[in-house]
Structure formats: C-alpha cells, structure tokens
Design a protein around this motif. Sequence first.
Motif, PDB file in Angstrom:
ATOM      1  N   ASP A 192       0.816  -0.986   0.480  1.00  0.00           N
ATOM      2  CA  ASP A 192      -0.081  -0.368   0.084  1.00  0.00           C
ATOM      3  C   ASP A 192       1.140   0.727   0.114  1.00  0.00           C
ATOM      4  OD1 ASP A 192      -2.184  -1.323  -0.055  1.00  0.00           O
ATOM      5  OD2 ASP A 192      -3.241  -1.250   2.119  1.00  0.00           O
ATOM      6  N   LEU A 193       2.003   1.487   0.507  1.00  0.00           N
ATOM      7  CA  LEU A 193       2.559   2.506   0.359  1.00  0.00           C
ATOM      8  C   LEU A 193       3.738   2.955  -0.519  1.00  0.00           C
ATOM      9  CD1 LEU A 193       4.088   2.162   4.599  1.00  0.00           C
ATOM     10  CD2 LEU A 193       2.278   3.814   3.602  1.00  0.00           C
ATOM     11  N   LYS A 194       3.817   1.949  -1.091  1.00  0.00           N
ATOM     12  CA  LYS A 194       4.613   1.681  -2.830  1.00  0.00           C
ATOM     13  C   LYS A 194       4.078   3.254  -3.514  1.00  0.00           C
ATOM     14  CE  LYS A 194       2.385  -1.382  -5.477  1.00  0.00           C
ATOM     15  NZ  LYS A 194       1.160  -0.649  -6.317  1.00  0.00           N
ATOM     16  N   ASP A 195       2.632   3.426  -3.552  1.00  0.00           N
ATOM     17  CA  ASP A 195       2.638   4.876  -3.810  1.00  0.00           C
ATOM     18  C   ASP A 195       3.053   5.845  -3.548  1.00  0.00           C
ATOM     19  OD1 ASP A 195       2.266   3.278  -6.575  1.00  0.00           O
ATOM     20  OD2 ASP A 195       0.113   2.628  -6.145  1.00  0.00           O
ATOM     21  N   GLY A 196       3.636   5.715  -1.404  1.00  0.00           N
ATOM     22  CA  GLY A 196       3.086   7.533  -1.785  1.00  0.00           C
ATOM     23  C   GLY A 196       3.335   7.203  -0.347  1.00  0.00           C
ATOM     24  N   GLU A 197       3.563   7.816   0.872  1.00  0.00           N
ATOM     25  CA  GLU A 197       3.483   8.199   1.944  1.00  0.00           C
ATOM     26  C   GLU A 197       1.528   7.850   2.628  1.00  0.00           C
ATOM     27  OE1 GLU A 197       4.980  11.595   3.725  1.00  0.00           O
ATOM     28  OE2 GLU A 197       3.605  13.016   3.295  1.00  0.00           O
ATOM     29  N   LEU A 198       1.205   7.396   3.880  1.00  0.00           N
ATOM     30  CA  LEU A 198      -0.272   7.561   4.120  1.00  0.00           C
ATOM     31  C   LEU A 198      -0.215   7.412   5.520  1.00  0.00           C
ATOM     32  CD1 LEU A 198      -1.100   3.987   2.028  1.00  0.00           C
ATOM     33  CD2 LEU A 198      -2.157   5.795   1.684  1.00  0.00           C
ATOM     34  N   ALA A 199      -1.143   7.885   6.298  1.00  0.00           N
ATOM     35  CA  ALA A 199      -1.556   8.745   7.450  1.00  0.00           C
ATOM     36  C   ALA A 199      -1.516   6.912   8.820  1.00  0.00           C
ATOM     37  CB  ALA A 199      -2.527   9.387   7.533  1.00  0.00           C
ATOM     38  N   ALA A 200      -1.579   6.778   8.995  1.00  0.00           N
ATOM     39  CA  ALA A 200      -1.182   5.912  10.226  1.00  0.00           C
ATOM     40  C   ALA A 200      -3.322   5.278   9.745  1.00  0.00           C
ATOM     41  CB  ALA A 200      -1.338   6.181  11.539  1.00  0.00           C
TER      42      ALA A 200
END
Length: 114
Positions: A23-31
């Motif tokens: 899921d993080l491969k496309d960029g940062e995500l909030a917790a």
Amino acid sequence: MADTASDIFAALAHPTRRQILQDLKDGELAAGEIAGRFKTSGPTISRHLGVLRQAGLVTERRDANRILYSLVSERLALSVGDFLSTVCPEQIVLREVRKRVSTSEAAAASTARL
C-alpha cells in the motif's frame, strides 16, 4: 533500526505487514488511512507499523496530529537482494551485469560532458 536480515524477514512474515508495504509503494499514507484498509483494530495495525519501523522498512513523520508512513524501498530491495544473491547464483550474475551496465552508463555520461 534493525541491521539484520532476520529482522527484515520476520517483519515480512505477516501478510498484513506485506500488504502495508504494498500500500505504501505509491507514496506515504497516514496511519488512519492504513488502518482503514484492514478489518483489524487500529492498535493491531499500529503494532504492525511498529514492527515495520523497527526493521527499517518504513519511516514515519508527524504532520500536526497525523502520523504519515513511507516505504523505505531501497532497504527492502537491498536486504532481499543480498539474501537472494547468497542462495541463488543467478542473482549474483544479474547483480554483476547491473554493476557493469551502471558503470558503463556513468562513463558514457562523463565522456558526454567533456
């Protein structure tokens, strides 16, 4: 941060943690965004994120009251690549070919600048 392949492979052992990395491969995500993608509780996802952080596979940064997570893809690639090269001779050959190609490209770029 962990320095051993064992820590990294232990972090990769759980399917939820592998999905978080994907899921993080496309960029940062909030917790909260990460937790919203799973049926498990927020604290459980937080523990998974902690394991990934301890293994050095994700980083976190605070933005006001949010915690944003990012993939450390180079650490993942190097760790898995190093392991594969020790058990899979084809990986050793591929690594050497990549080194030669990148060295040749760097030399060509340097020559082009002159």
